[in-house]
Write an enzyme that holds these catalytic residues in place. Structure first.
Site, PDB file in Angstrom:
ATOM      1  N   ASN A   1       2.119  -5.093  -3.212  1.00 14.70           N
ATOM      2  CA  ASN A   1       0.714  -5.414  -2.940  1.00 14.70           C
ATOM      3  C   ASN A   1      -0.073  -4.133  -2.643  1.00 14.70           C
ATOM      4  O   ASN A   1       0.406  -3.267  -1.912  1.00 14.70           O
ATOM      5  CB  ASN A   1       0.680  -6.336  -1.705  1.00 14.70           C
TER       6      ASN A   1
ATOM      7  N   HIS B   1     -10.424  -6.135  -2.264  1.00 15.20           N
ATOM      8  CA  HIS B   1     -11.511  -5.955  -1.296  1.00 15.20           C
ATOM      9  C   HIS B   1     -12.645  -5.272  -2.055  1.00 15.20           C
ATOM     10  O   HIS B   1     -12.590  -4.069  -2.308  1.00 15.20           O
ATOM     11  CB  HIS B   1     -11.042  -5.090  -0.120  1.00 15.20           C
TER      12      HIS B   1
ATOM     13  N   GLU C   1      -6.062 -10.686  -1.220  1.00 15.95           N
ATOM     14  CA  GLU C   1      -6.884 -10.469  -0.011  1.00 15.95           C
ATOM     15  C   GLU C   1      -8.361 -10.443  -0.364  1.00 15.95           C
ATOM     16  O   GLU C   1      -9.128  -9.628   0.152  1.00 15.95           O
ATOM     17  CB  GLU C   1      -6.479  -9.143   0.676  1.00 15.95           C
TER      18      GLU C   1
ATOM     19  N   ASP D   1     -12.109 -10.432  -0.756  1.00 18.89           N
ATOM     20  CA  ASP D   1     -13.388 -10.537  -0.057  1.00 18.89           C
ATOM     21  C   ASP D   1     -14.359  -9.611  -0.786  1.00 18.89           C
ATOM     22  O   ASP D   1     -13.961  -8.579  -1.312  1.00 18.89           O
ATOM     23  CB  ASP D   1     -13.300 -10.243   1.456  1.00 18.89           C
TER      24      ASP D   1
ATOM     25  N   GLU E   1       0.798  -1.247   0.000  1.00 16.54           N
ATOM     26  CA  GLU E   1       0.000   0.000   0.000  1.00 16.54           C
ATOM     27  C   GLU E   1       0.820   1.282   0.000  1.00 16.54           C
ATOM     28  O   GLU E   1       0.538   2.211   0.768  1.00 16.54           O
ATOM     29  CB  GLU E   1      -0.960  -0.006   1.209  1.00 16.54           C
TER      30      GLU E   1
HETATM   31  C1  XIL Z   1      -6.191  -6.191   8.336  1.00 13.73           C
HETATM   32  C2  XIL Z   1      -6.516  -7.352   9.229  1.00 13.73           C
HETATM   33  O1  XIL Z   1      -7.426  -8.182   8.570  1.00 13.73           O
HETATM   34  C3  XIL Z   1      -7.088  -6.862  10.534  1.00 13.73           C
HETATM   35  O2  XIL Z   1      -7.222  -7.940  11.457  1.00 13.73           O
HETATM   36  C4  XIL Z   1      -6.187  -5.802  11.142  1.00 13.73           C
HETATM   37  O3  XIL Z   1      -6.806  -5.262  12.278  1.00 13.73           O
HETATM   38  C5  XIL Z   1      -5.896  -4.688  10.142  1.00 13.73           C
HETATM   39  O4  XIL Z   1      -5.351  -5.262   8.981  1.00 13.73           O
HETATM   40  N1  XIL Z   1      -4.951  -4.544   3.672  1.00 13.73           N
HETATM   41  C6  XIL Z   1      -3.939  -5.353   4.129  1.00 13.73           C
HETATM   42  C7  XIL Z   1      -4.164  -6.232   5.298  1.00 13.73           C
HETATM   43  O5  XIL Z   1      -2.881  -5.438   3.482  1.00 13.73           O
HETATM   44  O6  XIL Z   1      -3.009  -6.438   6.047  1.00 13.73           O
HETATM   45  C8  XIL Z   1      -5.263  -5.711   6.185  1.00 13.73           C
HETATM   46  O7  XIL Z   1      -5.510  -6.667   7.196  1.00 13.73           O
HETATM   47  C9  XIL Z   1      -6.488  -5.414   5.373  1.00 13.73           C
HETATM   48  C10 XIL Z   1      -6.213  -4.362   4.341  1.00 13.73           C
END
Ligand code: XIL
Length: 470
Positions: free
Chosen positions: A209, A245, A272, A274, A167
Site C-alpha cells: 500500500n 489522498h 484511503e 479522500d 509506504e
Molecule cells: C493517519 C490517521 O488517519 C491519523 O489518525 C494518524 O494520526 C496518522 O495516520 N497513510 C496511511 C494511514 O497509510 O495510516 C494514515 O492514517 C494516513 C496516511
C-alpha cells in the site's frame, strides 16, 4: 435471500415489482402489472456489491459511541479499516506484549454488523512503537517479522485484505525505496514480511500500500517493478493498495495505472480515498468509475466518514459533512456505482448445456480441489475456501455447492455470492474471478453465525463435479 460478495447483501440487481392498480375503471377491478425496474441501490455498500465490490471506510474505535457516526457506518459501508488501531504502536506497545483491545472493538463491531475487514498495516516506518524505533539490523528484522506473524495470526480468518507493508517507496524521481530503519535491515525485508503474513493467514489477500502512486510516475513504476519481480519469483503478493489522498482531481492516467498493475496478476484496491477541493464531486466520480472499469479492482475505502473525522483537518475531503449530511460527492459516488450494469441475480454463471448422459471428464487428479479453513468463536465463524482447478482446461464461470452444517447461517461473504444462507449453499463467482485457469485457484470466504456446531461443510461440488479436499 441472496448474499452478495462482501456484506450488506440482499441487493437484487433487478427487481420485479408488482404494482396493483385499483382502477377507477370499475369498482373492485384490480389490474396487476409486472414491471422490471433497474437497480438503484440506496447505500454505497449495496451499490458497490452489485458488481461484487466493497465500499468501506476507515473508522476509529473512539468514535463508536457517536450515534450519528455509527448510524452512517452501519447503513452505508460494507467493509471497514481500523484507522490506527491495528498499527504496530497500537498492537505491540511493548516488545512481545500485544494489545488488541481497540482493534477488537472495531473487529467486533464489523462482525456484528456483517461487514468485512481490511487490515492496516502490519509494517510501516511511521507509528512504530518507541521500543522498535530504537532497534536496528537483525534485531529489528526479527522483531518486525515476529510482529507480522503474531498480528496476522491473531486476526487470521477475519481480514479480507492486509496491508502487509505500507509506504516503503521514496517520493521523487528515483523510483527506489524510502530510507528507513526497516529498509536498512536489507532490501528483502518486504518479501520476508509477505512470506510471514502468508504463513500466518493464508486466506487473506496480501497487499502493498502506498500514496502518490495514483498515476503512472517514477514511484508507482518502482512499485510496479517490485510487484512484477515478486510475481516472477513466487513471493506471495495478491494486491496493491492505492491510498489516493487527492486534491481536486485524480491523475488522467489513474485508471491506466490501476490496469497496468492488474495486468501483472494482482488485485488493486483504493485504500484511503479522500479528495479536497472544489472539483471534489467530479473527482470522486472519476475514481469510482476507474475502479469499476478495472475488473480486478475489488473495492474502495474512504479514509473517514464525516469531514470532521478526517485526518486532513479543515480540508473537508470526505463524503459526509460534519453533521452527517450526504454531500454532493456522496451522490456522485452512489450514482456512479449504480450506473454499472448490475451483476444480475443470480450471477451470470453460464448455464452448462445439460448433457446428463456424459460424465464430466476430470483432468489429472480430478476436476477441483478445495482447501477449507475455519475460525470459530462462541457464536460466529469465518471460513476461507480456496478452490483450485485441478483439471487440464480453464473453468469459465463457476458455482460451488456445499452443505452448511445445521445451525450455521451465512451473514456475509467475499469474492462470491452465497445463496441461500443455510443448508445446501451455492457460492457463485463474481465479475472478477469467474475464470480459473488450469492449475489456478481462487479464494473466497464467508462469515456465519452458529448455534454450537462448528464443523466444516461435508461435500463440495464445482459445476457439478465433486472436489477433492486438500
Ligand atoms: C493517519 C490517521 O488517519 C491519523 O489518525 C494518524 O494520526 C496518522 O495516520 N497513510 C496511511 C494511514 O497509510 O495510516 C494514515 O492514517 C494516513 C496516511
Amino acid at each position: 435471500m441472496l448474499f452478495t460478495a462482501i456484506p450488506d447483501i440482499a441487493s437484487k440487481a433487478r427487481r420485479t415489482i408488482t404494482i396493483a392498480i385499483a382502477a377507477a375503471l370499475g369498482a373492485g377491478v384490480v389490474v396487476a402489472v409486472q414491471q422490471t425496474a433497474s437497480a438503484a441501490e440506496a447505500t454505497l455498500g449495496a451499490a458497490a456489491a452489485q458488481s461484487g465490490r466493497y465500499f468501506g471506510a476507515a473508522i476509529a474505535a473512539g468514535r463508536l459511541g457517536d450515534s450519528t457516526y455509527v448510524n452512517i457506518l452501519n447503513r452505508e459501508f460494507n467493509s471497514v479499516t481500523a484507522e490506527n488501531e491495528m498499527k504496530w504502536d497500537a498492537t505491540e506497545p511493548q516488545r512481545g506484549n500485544f494489545n488488541y483491545n481497540n482493534a477488537n472493538r472495531i473487529v467486533n463491531h464489523a462482525i456484528g454488523q456483517g461487514k468485512s475487514i481490511r487490515g492496516h498495516a502490519l509494517l510501516w516506518h511511521q507509528q512504530m512503537p518507541g521500543w522498535a524505533q530504537g532497534l536496528s539490523g537483525s534485531d529489528l528484522r526479527n522483531a518486525a517479522i515476529n510482529h507480522v506473524t503474531q498480528v496476522a495470526t491473531y486476526f487470521r480468518g477475519k481480514i479480507h485484505s492486509w496491508d502487509v507493508v505500507n509506504e516503503a517507496f521514496a517520493d521523487g524521481g528515483g523510483g527506489g525505496r524510502r530510507d528507513s530503519s526497516l529498509q536498512r535491515t536489507g532490501n528483502d525485508w518486504i518479501e520476508a514480511a509477505f512470506r510471514a503474513a502468508r504463513a500466518a493467514d493464508p486466506g487473506a489477500k496480501l497487499c502493498y500500500n502506498d500514496y502518490n502512486t495514483d498515476g503512472i510516475n517514477a514511484k508507482s513504476t518502482g512499485i510496479y517493478n517490485m510487484v512484477r519481480d515478486f510475481k516472477a519469483r513466487g513471493v506471495p503478493i495478491d494486491c496493491v493498495g492505492f491510498q489516493s489522498h487527492l486534491t481536486n482531481s485524480a491523475p488522467s492516467d489513474y485508471q491506466a495505472n490501476l490496469q497496468r498493475f492488474a495486468d501483472l496478476g494482482v488485485d488493486v484496491q483504493i485504500t484511503e480515498l479522500d479528495i479536497s477541493g472544489s472539483n471534489q464531486a467530479n473527482a470522486y466520480a472519476a475514481v469510482t468509475r476507474a475502479c469499476l472499469n478495472v475488473a480486478r479492482c475489488n473495492g474502495i475505502t474512504v479514509w473517514g466518514i464525516r469531514d470532521s473525522d478526517s485526518w486532513r483537518t479543515g480540508q473537508n475531503p470526505l463524503l459526509f459533512d460534519a453533521s452527517g449530511n450526504k454531500k454532493a460527492a456522496y451522490t456522485s459516488v452512489l450514482n456512479t456505482l449504480n450506473s454499472v450494469t448490475p451483476n444480475p441475480s443470480p450471477t451470470p454463471t453460464p448455464t452448462p448445456t445439460p448433457t446428463p448422459t456424459v460424465t464430466p471428464t476430470p483432468g489429472p487428479g480430478g476436476p477441483c480441489r478445495v482447501a477449507y479453513t475455519l475460525n470459530a468463536w462462541n457464536t460466529g465463524l469465518t471460513s476461507s475456501i480456496t478452490i483450485t482447478n485441478t483439471g487440464s482446461s480453464a473453468i469459465n464461470g463457476w458455482s460451488l455447492v456445499f452443505g452448511l452444517p445445521s445451525g450455521q447461517t451465512i451473514t456475509s461473504g467475499w469474492n462470491a455470492t452465497y445463496s441461500p444462507s443455510s443448508g445446501q449453499v451455492t457460492a457463485r463467482n463474481v465479475s472478477y474471478n469467474g475464470s480459473i485457469p488450469a492449475g489456478g485457484s481462487v479464494d473466497i470466504g464467508f462469515q456465519a453465525n452458529h448455534t454450537g456446531n462448528t464443523s466444516a461443510p461435508s461435500s463440495f461440488t464445482l459445476n457439478g463435479n465433486t472436489c477433492s479436499r486438500a
